[in-house]
Design an enzyme around this catalytic site. Structure first.
Site, mmCIF file in Angstrom:
data_model
loop_
_atom_site.group_PDB
_atom_site.id
_atom_site.type_symbol
_atom_site.label_atom_id
_atom_site.label_comp_id
_atom_site.label_asym_id
_atom_site.label_seq_id
_atom_site.Cartn_x
_atom_site.Cartn_y
_atom_site.Cartn_z
ATOM 1 N N HIS A 1 -1.384 1.466 -4.268
ATOM 2 C CA HIS A 1 -1.730 2.886 -4.183
ATOM 3 C C HIS A 1 -0.794 3.764 -5.011
ATOM 4 C CE1 HIS A 1 -3.967 1.873 -0.178
ATOM 5 N NE2 HIS A 1 -4.632 1.518 -1.246
ATOM 6 N N ALA B 1 8.650 -4.329 12.176
ATOM 7 C CA ALA B 1 9.012 -5.058 10.963
ATOM 8 C C ALA B 1 10.530 -5.187 10.793
ATOM 9 C CB ALA B 1 8.415 -4.345 9.751
ATOM 10 N N GLN C 1 0.853 -1.202 0.000
ATOM 11 C CA GLN C 1 0.000 0.000 0.000
ATOM 12 C C GLN C 1 0.882 1.243 0.000
ATOM 13 O OE1 GLN C 1 -3.570 -0.499 2.876
ATOM 14 N NE2 GLN C 1 -2.010 -1.869 3.625
ATOM 15 N N ASN C 2 2.182 1.059 0.139
ATOM 16 C CA ASN C 2 3.088 2.204 0.246
ATOM 17 C C ASN C 2 3.410 2.780 -1.126
ATOM 18 O OD1 ASN C 2 3.024 1.733 2.937
ATOM 19 N ND2 ASN C 2 4.957 0.608 2.998
ATOM 20 N N CYS D 1 -5.214 12.423 -25.251
ATOM 21 C CA CYS D 1 -3.892 12.866 -25.707
ATOM 22 C C CYS D 1 -2.992 11.660 -25.978
ATOM 23 C CB CYS D 1 -3.274 13.758 -24.628
ATOM 24 S SG CYS D 1 -1.536 14.103 -24.888
ATOM 25 N N PRO E 1 3.257 -4.089 15.747
ATOM 26 C CA PRO E 1 3.349 -3.889 17.205
ATOM 27 C C PRO E 1 1.979 -3.813 17.869
ATOM 28 C CG PRO E 1 4.341 -2.034 16.005
ATOM 29 C CD PRO E 1 3.749 -2.939 14.982
HETATM 30 P P1 NAD Z 1 -1.707 2.937 8.698
HETATM 31 O O1 NAD Z 1 -0.987 4.226 8.905
HETATM 32 O O2 NAD Z 1 -3.174 2.931 8.695
HETATM 33 O O3 NAD Z 1 -1.252 1.851 9.781
HETATM 34 C C1 NAD Z 1 0.075 1.563 10.015
HETATM 35 C C2 NAD Z 1 0.159 0.236 10.742
HETATM 36 O O4 NAD Z 1 1.551 -0.049 10.937
HETATM 37 C C3 NAD Z 1 -0.481 0.226 12.143
HETATM 38 O O5 NAD Z 1 -1.263 -0.933 12.308
HETATM 39 C C4 NAD Z 1 0.723 0.220 13.101
HETATM 40 O O6 NAD Z 1 0.472 -0.475 14.308
HETATM 41 C C5 NAD Z 1 1.758 -0.493 12.264
HETATM 42 N N1 NAD Z 1 3.145 -0.200 12.585
HETATM 43 C C6 NAD Z 1 3.668 0.951 13.091
HETATM 44 N N2 NAD Z 1 5.008 0.854 13.221
HETATM 45 C C7 NAD Z 1 5.342 -0.392 12.767
HETATM 46 C C8 NAD Z 1 6.573 -1.088 12.624
HETATM 47 N N3 NAD Z 1 7.747 -0.519 12.978
HETATM 48 N N4 NAD Z 1 6.552 -2.350 12.129
HETATM 49 C C9 NAD Z 1 5.371 -2.934 11.776
HETATM 50 N N5 NAD Z 1 4.178 -2.316 11.876
HETATM 51 C C10 NAD Z 1 4.164 -1.052 12.366
HETATM 52 O O7 NAD Z 1 -1.130 2.368 7.363
HETATM 53 P P2 NAD Z 1 -1.800 1.536 6.214
HETATM 54 O O8 NAD Z 1 -2.649 0.448 6.797
HETATM 55 O O9 NAD Z 1 -0.727 1.205 5.309
HETATM 56 O O10 NAD Z 1 -2.826 2.515 5.466
HETATM 57 C C11 NAD Z 1 -2.729 3.888 5.319
HETATM 58 C C12 NAD Z 1 -2.537 4.406 3.907
HETATM 59 O O11 NAD Z 1 -1.543 5.386 3.981
HETATM 60 C C13 NAD Z 1 -2.060 3.439 2.893
HETATM 61 O O12 NAD Z 1 -2.953 3.460 1.870
HETATM 62 C C14 NAD Z 1 -0.721 3.988 2.368
HETATM 63 O O13 NAD Z 1 -0.795 4.148 0.973
HETATM 64 C C15 NAD Z 1 -0.597 5.363 2.933
HETATM 65 N N6 NAD Z 1 0.726 5.696 3.514
HETATM 66 C C16 NAD Z 1 1.872 5.309 2.874
HETATM 67 C C17 NAD Z 1 3.116 5.584 3.452
HETATM 68 C C18 NAD Z 1 4.370 5.143 2.705
HETATM 69 O O14 NAD Z 1 4.364 5.029 1.485
HETATM 70 N N7 NAD Z 1 5.458 4.839 3.421
HETATM 71 C C19 NAD Z 1 3.196 6.249 4.665
HETATM 72 C C20 NAD Z 1 1.992 6.654 5.290
HETATM 73 C C21 NAD Z 1 0.754 6.355 4.700
HETATM 74 ZN ZN ZN Z 2 -1.305 15.095 -22.771
#
Ligand code: NAD
Ligand code: ZN
Length: 275
Positions: free
Chosen positions: A119, A261, A101-102, A144, A245
Site C-alpha cells: 500500500h 505481535a 500492508q503498512n 512530465c 489477538p
Molecule cells: P486492520 O486495521 O483491518 O486490522 C488490524 C488487525 O490487527 C486486526 O485483525 C486486529 O485483531 C489485529 N491486531 C490488533 N492489535 C494487534 C497486535 N498487537 N498484534 C497483532 N495483531 C493485532 O488492518 P489491516 O488488515 O492491515 O488493513 C487495513 C488497512 O489499513 C491496510 O491496508 C493498511 O494499509 C492500513 N493501515 C496502515 C497502518 C500502518 O501503516 N501502521 C495503520 C492503520 C491502517
Molecule cells: Zn512533473
C-alpha cells in the site's frame, strides 16, 4: 488447525519465509489500526472519506493536511520487538520476504531489507494523476520528465531535475507541486478506490509462491487483493502461522497464535533458535 509442533518444525527448517503484515503489526509501536478508528488518530475523520482520489480532486489541501496529521504520529513511532524479531529471522542463510500492508516504514527501520510495500509509503511523494480529467480532455496528456505524471505546465522551472523532485517531502503547508511541470503532488500510498501497483503485487505473489512457510501477522484480512495472499500459500500446501489477538477467516486453517505481535514474535524466534 495446524499442530504447533508441525508448524514450529516447518518454521525452523524453512529456507525461505514470507512474512505478511497488517496494521496490528505496528499497534504496539503506537499506531492504531483502522479497526480502532473511533479513537485517537482516526477519530475526527474517516480514512475512507479522506484517503480517496475523489477527495483529493475536490479538496487537495484537506487531504494533504490529513496525511500530515497522520504522519506526525507515524514519525514518532519506533519499531517494536516484533519488527525486530522479523528482521533477526533473516540469518543463517534463511531468506525472509516481508510483504506489508503498512505505510509506516517500520519494518525497514527495524532492519528488514527488500520490503514489499503493498500500500505504498507515507513518506514518499508522487504526482496526482487525475484520470477523470485526462479521460475528458480533448488531447492525450503529456508525461512530465521530472515526476512521470500528467504535466500541468503551471509555474514550471525548466531546469528542474528528478533529484529536485525526490527531495520533496510530506510536510505542513500548501500542497507541493512538481518543480518540472506544476502537477499537484500526493503521498505515494494506495488510497481507497485505487488499484495496487501491479509490479508490487507481482513481487508479493512471487515471494508467496517461493516460500516454505508464511507468517500472517496483525491483519484482519478484509482488504483485497492483499488479503488473498495467505490463501495462495495454503493452496500450495505451505504451512501458515497467524499471529493476531482476534480470530480471522484464516485462523481455522493456520496455526493460530492468539496474542500481540510484539510479545509473540520474539518468543517464536527464541523457540526456533533454541532447538
Ligand atoms: P486492520 O486495521 O483491518 O486490522 C488490524 C488487525 O490487527 C486486526 O485483525 C486486529 O485483531 C489485529 N491486531 C490488533 N492489535 C494487534 C497486535 N498487537 N498484534 C497483532 N495483531 C493485532 O488492518 P489491516 O488488515 O492491515 O488493513 C487495513 C488497512 O489499513 C491496510 O491496508 C493498511 O494499509 C492500513 N493501515 C496502515 C497502518 C500502518 O501503516 N501502521 C495503520 C492503520 C491502517
Ligand atoms: Zn512533473
Amino acid at each position: 488447525m495446524l499442530p504447533v509442533t508441525t508448524a514450529l518444525e516447518a518454521l525452523r527448517r524453512a529456507r525461505r519465509i514470507a512474512v505478511f503484515t497488517g496494521a496490528g503489526m505496528s499497534a504496539e509501536s503506537g499506531i492504531p489500526t483502522f479497526r480502532d478508528r473511533m479513537t485517537g488518530l482516526w477519530a475526527q475523520t474517516d480514512p475512507m472519506e479522506v484517503a480517496t482520489p475523489q477527495a483529493f480532486r475536490a479538496d487537495p489541501q484537506w487531504v494533504w493536511d490529513w496525511h500530515v496529521h497522520v504522519a506526525a504520529a507515524v514519525t514518532l513511532a519506533r519499531p517494536n520487538p516484533g519488527h525486530r524479531a522479523i528482521a533477526a529471522l533473516a540469518t543463517g542463510g534463511r531468506r525472509v520476504d516481508v510483504i506489508t500492508q503498512n505505510i509506516d516504514g517500520l519494518h525497514q527501520a527495524a532492519g528488514s531489507g527488500g520490503v514489499v510495500e503493498l500500500h505504498g509509503n507515507l513518506f514518499r511523494l508522487k504526482p496526482f494523476i487525475d484520470e477523470e480529467a485526462a479521460f475528458a480532455a480533448a488531447e492525450a496528456p503529456v508525461i512530465c520528465g521530472v515526476c512521470d505524471g500528467y504535466a500541468a505546465w503551471d509555474d514550471c522551472d525548466p531546469y528542474a531535475t528528478r533529484e529536485d523532485f525526490a527531495e520533496l517531502r510530506l510536510a505542513p503547508g500548501p500542497v507541493p507541486r512538481c518543480p518540472g511541470c506544476g502537477a499537484l503532488l500526493r503521498p505515494d500510498v494506495v488510497w481507497f478506490n485505487e488499484m495496487l501497483d501491479p509490479a508490487v503485487l507481482d513481487a508479493a505473489m512471487a515471494a508467496v509462491d517461493a516460500c516454505d512457510v508464511l507468517l500472517c501477522i496483525g491483519s484482519s484480512l478484509e482488504v483485497e487483493p492483499a488479503a488473498s495472499l495467505p490463501w495462495r500459500a495454503l493452496r500450495r500446501g505451505v504451512p501458515v502461522l497467524e499471529i493476531n489477538p482476534q480470530p480471522t477467516a484464516l485462523s481455522a486453517q493456520a496455526l493460530s497464535l492468539r496474542g500481540r505481535a510484539a510479545e509473540i514474535l520474539p518468543e517464536l524466534l527464541a523457540s526456533i533458535a533454541g532447538r
